[in-house]
Design a protein around this motif. Structure first.
Motif, short mmCIF file in Angstrom:
data_model
loop_
_atom_site.label_atom_id
_atom_site.label_comp_id
_atom_site.label_asym_id
_atom_site.label_seq_id
_atom_site.Cartn_x
_atom_site.Cartn_y
_atom_site.Cartn_z
N LEU A 1 0.64 -1.35 -0.02
CA LEU A 1 -0.04 0.19 0.14
C LEU A 1 0.99 1.53 0.37
O LEU A 1 0.09 2.54 -0.28
CB LEU A 1 -0.49 -0.56 1.26
N GLY A 2 1.82 0.91 0.36
CA GLY A 2 2.92 2.41 0.51
C GLY A 2 2.71 3.78 -0.90
O GLY A 2 2.45 4.94 -0.75
N GLY A 3 4.23 2.62 -2.03
CA GLY A 3 4.06 4.15 -3.19
C GLY A 3 2.21 4.52 -3.42
O GLY A 3 1.93 5.00 -3.99
N TYR A 4 1.31 3.04 -3.59
CA TYR A 4 -0.46 3.86 -3.78
C TYR A 4 -0.69 4.22 -2.89
O TYR A 4 -1.33 5.11 -3.95
CB TYR A 4 -0.68 1.92 -3.62
N ALA A 5 -0.48 4.59 -1.55
CA ALA A 5 -1.30 6.00 -0.69
C ALA A 5 -0.87 6.90 -0.92
O ALA A 5 -2.14 7.65 -1.21
CB ALA A 5 -1.62 4.69 0.52
N ASN A 6 0.13 7.02 -0.63
CA ASN A 6 0.77 8.12 -1.47
C ASN A 6 0.21 9.24 -2.60
O ASN A 6 0.11 10.06 -2.32
CB ASN A 6 2.49 8.10 -1.17
N ASN B 1 -4.23 5.32 7.90
CA ASN B 1 -3.29 6.46 9.06
C ASN B 1 -1.80 5.75 8.09
O ASN B 1 -1.52 5.12 8.03
CB ASN B 1 -3.33 5.13 10.25
N ALA B 2 -1.12 6.45 8.76
CA ALA B 2 0.29 6.75 8.20
C ALA B 2 1.03 6.07 8.72
O ALA B 2 2.19 4.68 8.31
CB ALA B 2 0.46 8.08 8.63
N ALA C 1 -6.60 8.00 8.64
CA ALA C 1 -6.11 9.58 8.98
C ALA C 1 -7.30 10.49 8.96
O ALA C 1 -8.00 10.97 8.37
CB ALA C 1 -4.91 9.57 8.10
N PRO C 2 -7.30 11.41 9.98
CA PRO C 2 -7.99 12.73 10.01
C PRO C 2 -8.04 13.26 8.98
O PRO C 2 -6.36 13.50 8.45
CB PRO C 2 -8.32 13.80 11.04
N ALA C 3 -8.87 13.72 7.98
CA ALA C 3 -9.06 15.18 7.48
C ALA C 3 -8.08 15.94 6.90
O ALA C 3 -6.90 16.60 8.05
CB ALA C 3 -9.96 15.36 6.44
N LEU C 4 -7.35 16.50 6.23
CA LEU C 4 -5.98 17.45 6.06
C LEU C 4 -6.99 18.67 6.77
O LEU C 4 -6.06 19.41 7.57
CB LEU C 4 -5.42 17.28 4.96
N ASN C 5 -7.53 19.36 6.58
CA ASN C 5 -8.71 20.21 6.32
C ASN C 5 -9.71 20.20 7.35
O ASN C 5 -10.79 19.45 6.74
CB ASN C 5 -8.96 20.30 5.53
N GLY C 6 -9.87 20.69 8.89
CA GLY C 6 -10.74 20.00 9.57
C GLY C 6 -10.77 19.11 10.54
O GLY C 6 -11.64 19.06 11.24
#
Length: 525
Positions: A267-272, A333-334, A299-304
């Motif tokens: 999932l690494g390169g695909y997720a990014n 999640n990271a 992961a929480p949304a980058l905005n909000g």
């Protein structure tokens, strides 16, 4: 998305195998007589390559295989990339070609080499290594037959121009036979040695752990055929439970494919790339259950900073809606490789890829007990043990586990622009009726298997659980959006008609229906 798959050298083998989306698929007929000169050290690395490639380990290959098919059909994720119509049930020919090619040209041949050398009479014959390799071969081929149905299995890599397909029934019965034979060899071993110690990137060569994995694989395979052949399923499941060496029931024995700078989390390169997000199905269930795994999975949304999913099957117009933007929705999640390019890249070589967990074993035992099979315990006790094992796997312990097991809240409505209702009405606390219990077992297993979508999609098709949302849209006339299980299998890749027409015809004849996505698999009557 990469349109061309990087050519990959099958190292430590004299004959090189090359893979690309458009390359003619001659490697299916790889002549193993050309594979000469392997020593013990080379064999170790051939085995690690088989383990690694068996999980579609490269980001581009993962994307064209599980990422654009089972990830979406299991509704772990939904697509937010306008160029990907697979979330609207489109079966894209080049992607199917790539998924098929990678397995048969880069993964399976590595295992063929290992088996050829370690079999009785082989140049490096070793009954223990041969048994371990046979067990892993089953785990490699299981999702392949569950994707397509009849596939080349017994004759794959036979060096002939035409490779005939085998029926899924014959393949499954051979899975059970193979696992029984291989685990018998491992259980008879009384020594303290390790096998493939340097090359085994799952168990470091431990016979005891491979034995537990083999017994548990036998239980998984048996449960898969429980609706088609309940008598055989019951006999094999009970035999797996009673088998020497035990089952995989501790997180310390989970089957984790280790990662490194060479072997990365798929999932690494695909997720990014930011091309998929948490599904609305996951959002409804995780939020409704107040599930402590939510921030572990996503992961929480980058905005909000909210946790927000999106519906599967969005049109390009719906993807462009600001409420579905990747900036206001949740990526993976990271910790697992996720939302940020830096985090994903940093974790590619740190987070292992899990193909079997103690939690899954417990849920298989729970379902077996609910079926009336002799599993050595009750459905309720196994269900609670499965949830506990999954939570512990994600470092959730103590009072949080106790509270979760007693939870009576249910999945939530999403209050989105599509008026998406709650996905279902079950709580976590084990219900009183078998129908609800069966749904709870299936739903919690779906959560526990995450993010291994190849297995999750098979179980969703088999059990009907969890009760996933209909897609917003389907561009596939054979598979309507209204039925979240309308994709029953993947059509055969177009490349086969060009390079293995006779084999393809043999496969279609064994499907029990046309070569369409709506044709059910043998075990899914």
């Amino acid at each position: 998305m990469k349109k061309t798959i990087k050519k990959t050298i099958v190292f430590l083998v004299i004959t090189s195998l090359f893979v690309s989306c458009t390359k003619d698929f001659e490697e299916l007929n790889t002549d193993k007589t050309k594979l000469v000169g392997l020593d013990v050290a080379s064999l170790e690395y051939s085995f690690s390559a088989a383990e690694n490639r068996g999980i579609y380990s490269y980001a581009g290959q993962y994307q064209l295989g599980p990422g654009l098919f089972s990830d979406l059909q299991a509704q772990y994720f939904a697509t937010t990339q306008k160029n990907f119509a697979s979330d609207r049930n489109v079966m894209v020919a080049n992607w199917l070609n790539a998924a098929w090619n990678f397995f048969y040209a880069a993964a399976s041949p590595q295992m063929d080499v290992v088996l050829e050398y370690t079999k009785p009479g082989g140049k490096l014959q070793d009954p223990m290594k041969y048994a371990i390799a046979k067990i892993y071969r089953v785990s490699m081929y299981l999702p392949i037959t569950d994707n397509w149905g009849a596939i080349p299995y017994f004759q794959a890599g036979n060096g002939k121009k035409e490779v005939l397909y085998d029926s899924q029934e014959d393949i499954y019965k051979d899975f059970l036979k193979t696992l029984k034979e291989a685990t018998a060899v491992l259980s008879a071993y009384n020594g303290t040695g390790k096998f493939f110690e340097k090359g085994d990137i799952i168990y470091g060569g431990s016979p005891a752990k491979w034995l537990k994995f083999g017994n548990s694989m036998r239980l998984r395979v048996a449960m898969r055929i429980s609706k088609k052949d309940p008598a055989l399923a019951k006999a094999e499941a009970e035999a797996a439970v009673a088998a020497p060496g035990g089952l995989l029931i501790s997180n310390a024995d989970n089957a984790n494919v280790s990662v490194s700078p060479i072997y990365t989390n798929p999932l690494g390169g695909y997720a990014n790339l930011g091309e998929f997000r948490m599904s609305s199905s996951m959002e409804s269930v995780l939020k409704g259950f107040n599930d402590p795994r939510l921030p572990k999975f996503f992961a929480p949304a980058l905005n909000g900073g909210a946790y927000k999913g999106v519906r599967n099957g969005m049109t390009v117009t719906q993807m462009a809606d600001p409420t579905n933007s990747i900036n206001v929705t949740s990526g993976i999640n990271a910790t697992n490789v996720s939302n940020s390019v830096t985090a994903a890249k940093d974790n590619e070589g740190k987070t292992p890829w899990t193909i079997f967990t103690a939690a899954e074993t417990y849920f298989l035992l729970a379902e077996g007990a609910l079926n009336g099979w002799n599993m050595g315990g009750t459905a309720a006790s196994f269900y609670n043990a499965g949830i506990t094992a999954s939570l512990n796997q994600w470092s959730i312990t103590g009072a949080e586990v106790t509270t979760y097991l007693a939870g009576t809240s249910t999945p939530i409505a999403l209050n989105d622009s599509y008026n998406t209702p709650a996905m279902t009405d079950i709580p976590v606390a084990f219900a009183a009726t078998p129908d609800k219990q069966r749904e709870q077992i299936g739903t919690q297993k779906w959560l526990a298997i995450f993010p291994y979508s190849s297995e999750a999609w098979s179980e969703v098709r088999r059990t009907g659980f969890p009760k996933l949302y209909p897609r917003l849209n389907s561009d596939n006339l054979d598979s309507p959006a209204s039925d979240p299980l309308s994709i029953r299998r993947l059509p055969y890749p177009a490349i086969e008609a060009a390079v293995n027409a006779g084999g393809l015809a043999s496969g279609i004849s064994k499907l029990g229906g046309p070569d369409k996505s709506s044709t059910k698999l043998w075990w899914n009557p």
